[in-house]
Write an enzyme that holds these catalytic residues in place. Structure first.
Site, PDB file in Angstrom:
ATOM      1  N   ASP A   8      12.700  -0.790 -14.513  1.00 36.92           N
ATOM      2  CA  ASP A   8      11.799  -1.895 -14.190  1.00 36.92           C
ATOM      3  C   ASP A   8      12.012  -2.975 -15.247  1.00 36.92           C
ATOM      4  O   ASP A   8      12.027  -2.690 -16.448  1.00 36.92           O
ATOM      5  CB  ASP A   8      10.351  -1.423 -14.188  1.00 36.92           C
ATOM      6  CG  ASP A   8       9.404  -2.532 -13.766  1.00 36.92           C
ATOM      7  OD1 ASP A   8       8.941  -2.509 -12.622  1.00 36.92           O
ATOM      8  OD2 ASP A   8       9.133  -3.440 -14.586  1.00 36.92           O
ATOM      9  N   HIS A  30      13.993  -1.180  -9.729  1.00 36.95           N
ATOM     10  CA  HIS A  30      12.748  -1.392  -9.001  1.00 36.95           C
ATOM     11  C   HIS A  30      12.534  -2.895  -8.841  1.00 36.95           C
ATOM     12  O   HIS A  30      12.759  -3.663  -9.770  1.00 36.95           O
ATOM     13  CB  HIS A  30      11.598  -0.800  -9.811  1.00 36.95           C
ATOM     14  CG  HIS A  30      10.227  -1.140  -9.307  1.00 36.95           C
ATOM     15  ND1 HIS A  30       9.259  -1.729 -10.095  1.00 36.95           N
ATOM     16  CD2 HIS A  30       9.669  -0.981  -8.091  1.00 36.95           C
ATOM     17  CE1 HIS A  30       8.166  -1.905  -9.387  1.00 36.95           C
ATOM     18  NE2 HIS A  30       8.367  -1.458  -8.169  1.00 36.95           N
ATOM     19  N   SER A  86       0.837  -1.202   0.000  1.00 38.59           N
ATOM     20  CA  SER A  86       0.000   0.000   0.000  1.00 38.59           C
ATOM     21  C   SER A  86       0.869   1.248   0.000  1.00 38.59           C
ATOM     22  O   SER A  86       1.851   1.329   0.722  1.00 38.59           O
ATOM     23  CB  SER A  86      -0.909  -0.008   1.222  1.00 38.59           C
ATOM     24  OG  SER A  86      -0.146  -0.108   2.408  1.00 38.59           O
ATOM     25  N   GLU A 135      10.451   3.273 -12.170  1.00 37.18           N
ATOM     26  CA  GLU A 135       9.638   2.060 -12.207  1.00 37.18           C
ATOM     27  C   GLU A 135       8.443   2.206 -13.148  1.00 37.18           C
ATOM     28  O   GLU A 135       7.931   1.217 -13.647  1.00 37.18           O
ATOM     29  CB  GLU A 135       9.184   1.639 -10.797  1.00 37.18           C
ATOM     30  CG  GLU A 135       8.076   2.472 -10.210  1.00 37.18           C
ATOM     31  CD  GLU A 135       7.572   1.920  -8.869  1.00 37.18           C
ATOM     32  OE1 GLU A 135       8.266   2.128  -7.868  1.00 37.18           O
ATOM     33  OE2 GLU A 135       6.496   1.312  -8.831  1.00 37.18           O
ATOM     34  N   LYS A 149       7.232   4.972   2.607  1.00 40.08           N
ATOM     35  CA  LYS A 149       6.306   5.605   1.678  1.00 40.08           C
ATOM     36  C   LYS A 149       5.862   6.946   2.248  1.00 40.08           C
ATOM     37  O   LYS A 149       5.455   7.018   3.418  1.00 40.08           O
ATOM     38  CB  LYS A 149       5.075   4.721   1.477  1.00 40.08           C
ATOM     39  CG  LYS A 149       5.409   3.343   0.906  1.00 40.08           C
ATOM     40  CD  LYS A 149       5.824   3.418  -0.547  1.00 40.08           C
ATOM     41  CE  LYS A 149       6.063   2.029  -1.120  1.00 40.08           C
ATOM     42  NZ  LYS A 149       6.373   2.082  -2.563  1.00 40.08           N
TER      43      LYS A 149
END
Lengths: 436, 436
Positions: free
Chosen positions: B322, B349, B24, B299, B219
């Protein structure tokens, strides 16, 4: 009675245009003009229609994406969307799982455009106005409230957008009257496709001049000597009329500069898509090197964030928005206003199927409410496939005449949806059987 | 006997990770880590496996795109692809009709990555080497011949790429020995997800430190006061160890600058994805304003053309490729070499499902053959879902240990493909039934 979206039908519609080399260019030798098409069903007597344009294979992915996005709209009332259009757009582009597939680019954004445009079609029908008139009837504040400013506030704030719209508001009526009387200037791409022979090229030029066209476009980016020969032919046919060139992303930055120096002798009015549509800095380098030839791009420009950078980096002279590669009317409003702030003319990409029908609304609105100018502005026109639309474009003296029917002019005839459905419609059943 | 691709199976695989708030962040509150997975069947005893990573809804579009692209590979021999790898990549990204859906971005490019990586998996299995070793066994000339330089020659020519590789060639053996002995340094993102409580955050930090991790990521991009509180907690837990921050595209340019000035007190090692992944010039403006805090992104960077501009515009300090958003190994080679030319460290990533398995090959190769340096380089690691792979990553002392099995380490267990198939696998059948 509220108008509620109760179901969404998605269609994979394809026209077998590759059989006539229509639309052939340096990158796209054999397009089958196609539409991922949707109908927002309401049961209220009016439905919302929208499409996104592709060139054949892969259209099934856009049609599938329409279905992936549909749960975000089904069950919603039109009013719940139109009372907060910026919020609606943030919602449909912001589903966290679907957003991963872009974000805001490629298949998922193409499908978003079809759905967003279908909501505008539905809204305009409910208001009994064509989309250009619905937009031109809104106050500057209402127009600004349709825009999601995420990621562009460093180039255009809501306050700046409001000022641009307010400055043009008092004089809207005179420009609207002018549009209704004379229409919006257009140019034709029908003559210059790469797949045509020299004789066809000459014939099509003469035909176009006879029809009153004043601007012409030729595809370049193949073999340079071939480009030079074809440019010489068309320049001889059209005299001193403006000639656009379109390389359809064929070149690297260095080759774009060297080939355009060789083609400069034919006095190009602009060079379109000289390199990758993602290359903001590459376009800026090309523009600097080949000035005063104008650099145009945008039909493959994925979203407002990339257009923002084209404006900030002085990367383009002409902004060629696409009505269904950008995420529908809401995102186009953002780009039209940024273009106005940076003083860049908007000349929308059209042709394909349905694009002419869409963009007439956008350019007429741009003139009436945003730019207030026709200088260096012409909308692309290609005379293909209009017969499939309920309310097709009307061209008079090389100009788009404003549509008067309610909606976004994008509704296809039921018969066309049936005949050209892929792969089950009768046209494709027959073609595919003959290929086997 | 030539190895011929006779069929391609596509799978829609999803793990219901959203139930535990795993993954999340500010933009993605509830991801279900998913893979559009393909198997290139050859009947030769080895098959090629590949996947592209998504976070749930929309994975069906990537799986469908695998099928749309499959005709380009079916019937081809492995040798016909590997004898001209740049030509193979140009072919699979250059189908004129499918290219319209990008070009080279979004759903069609994600699916391209899965197929390209599956070809590399097949090739490496045929050569009985892990992909990192296959790459590290190639001469500089062979590596350059794998790259399609279209659109990047203004930043990196084939000759420059060759020079970079030649400079590192003599010392490859010592770096390979170092990798085999010690592995490639990693960092963990497992602690810092937004959905975790403060108590969970503390507990996970302590656990990670006990496991030997030395770099941490949190985050940010939610409410600023909330970010400040959580950064204070994690900084207290980890002492002076490096702390990365990740905003997951949440901010506009102006807000990125002001919020990062408020978070600078926690001494961030980098800020990742401060704004739209499409905004090269925005990142450059942020980087200038918040120096010496490093700016990282990649990413969601769609292709080599955008990375090229990040390098040219001095827009990033850290390049986070990525492994399956870029179009597979071939395009990654182009980006690794551009990064080396511009002196930008590559920190791939990872996380999700399968990304750790992929990127270990890329970073080990990058060290052995391209960059020759570990300075400011760490690969993301998340301890999720590795149990579904036949040859999962091995972490020792916070480092990725080089895989030894032939292939790209991306082959999933047959049982996992069956159990987590969407929507027909037993896990989803049960979950979807319980939701109804």
């Amino acid at each position: 009675m509220p108008i509620t979206i109760t179901a969404i039908d998605a269609f994979d519609i394809r026209f077998p245009t590759s059989r006539q080399h229509i639309g052939s260019d340096a990158i796209n030798p054999d397009p089958d003009y196609s539409a991922a098409y949707c109908i927002l069903r309401t049961g209220s007597g009016i439905d919302g229609h929208g499409l996104t344009f592709t060139i054949g294979r892969g259209n099934e992915l856009c049609a599938a994406a329409l279905q992936s996005l549909s749960p975000l709209l089904i069950g919603r009332t039109l009013e719940s969307l139109t009372e907060d259009m910026a919020g609606f757009w943030r919602m449909i582009t912001g589903d966290s799982q679907l957003r991963w597939l872009g974000p805001e680019k490629g298949v998922i954004h193409l499908a978003t455009a079809a759905l967003v445009n279908a909501v505008w079609d539905l809204w305009a029908k409910a208001e009994r106005k064509p989309v250009w008139k619905l937009l031109s009837s809104m106050s500057p504040e209402q127009l600004v409230s349709c825009i999601d400013f995420r990621y562009i506030t460093d180039a255009l704030t809501p306050e700046e957008a409001l000022e641009i719209l307010q400055a043009q508001a008092p004089t809207r009526p005179q420009r609207e009257a002018e549009m209704l009387a004379r229409g919006y200037p257009a140019y034709t791409t029908s003559a210059g496709w790469l797949g045509f022979t020299d004789t066809q090229l000459c014939g099509l030029c003469r035909e176009a001049i006879a029809q009153g066209w004043t601007h012409f476009k030729i595809k370049v980016g193949g073999d340079l000597q071939d480009d030079i020969r074809r440019c010489a032919i068309i320049r001889k046919e059209i005299g001193t009329l403006p000639l656009m060139m379109d390389a359809n992303q064929r070149w690297d930055v260095g080759q774009a500069i060297s080939d355009m120096k060789a083609l400069a002798q034919f006095d190009p009015w602009w060079i379109e898509e000289p390199t990758s549509p993602d290359d903001v800095l590459g376009h800026a380098a090309i523009k600097k090197a080949i000035a005063p030839i104008r650099v145009a791009t945008g039909e493959h420009c994925q979203n407002r964030v990339v257009f923002k950078q084209f404006f900030q980096a002085n990367g383009i002279d002409i902004c060629q928005i696409d009505s269904c590669r950008l995420g529908g009317v809401n995102e186009i409003l953002a780009v039209l206003l940024m273009a106005a702030k940076f003083g860049i003319p908007v000349c929308p990409h059209a042709g394909g199927v349905g694009l002419c029908e869409y963009v007439q609304h956008l350019s007429i609105f741009d003139y009436v409410c945003v730019s207030g100018s026709l200088r260096d502005r012409v909308v692309e026109y290609v005379d293909h496939l209009h017969e499939h639309f309920v309310d097709p474009v009307r061209i008079q003296n090389g100009r788009y005449m404003p549509p008067s029917a309610p909606g976004y002019s994008i509704e296809m005839k039921a018969e066309s949806l049936k005949t050209f459905g892929y792969p089950e419609g009768p046209t494709w059943k027959e073609l595919l059987a003959s290929r086997d």
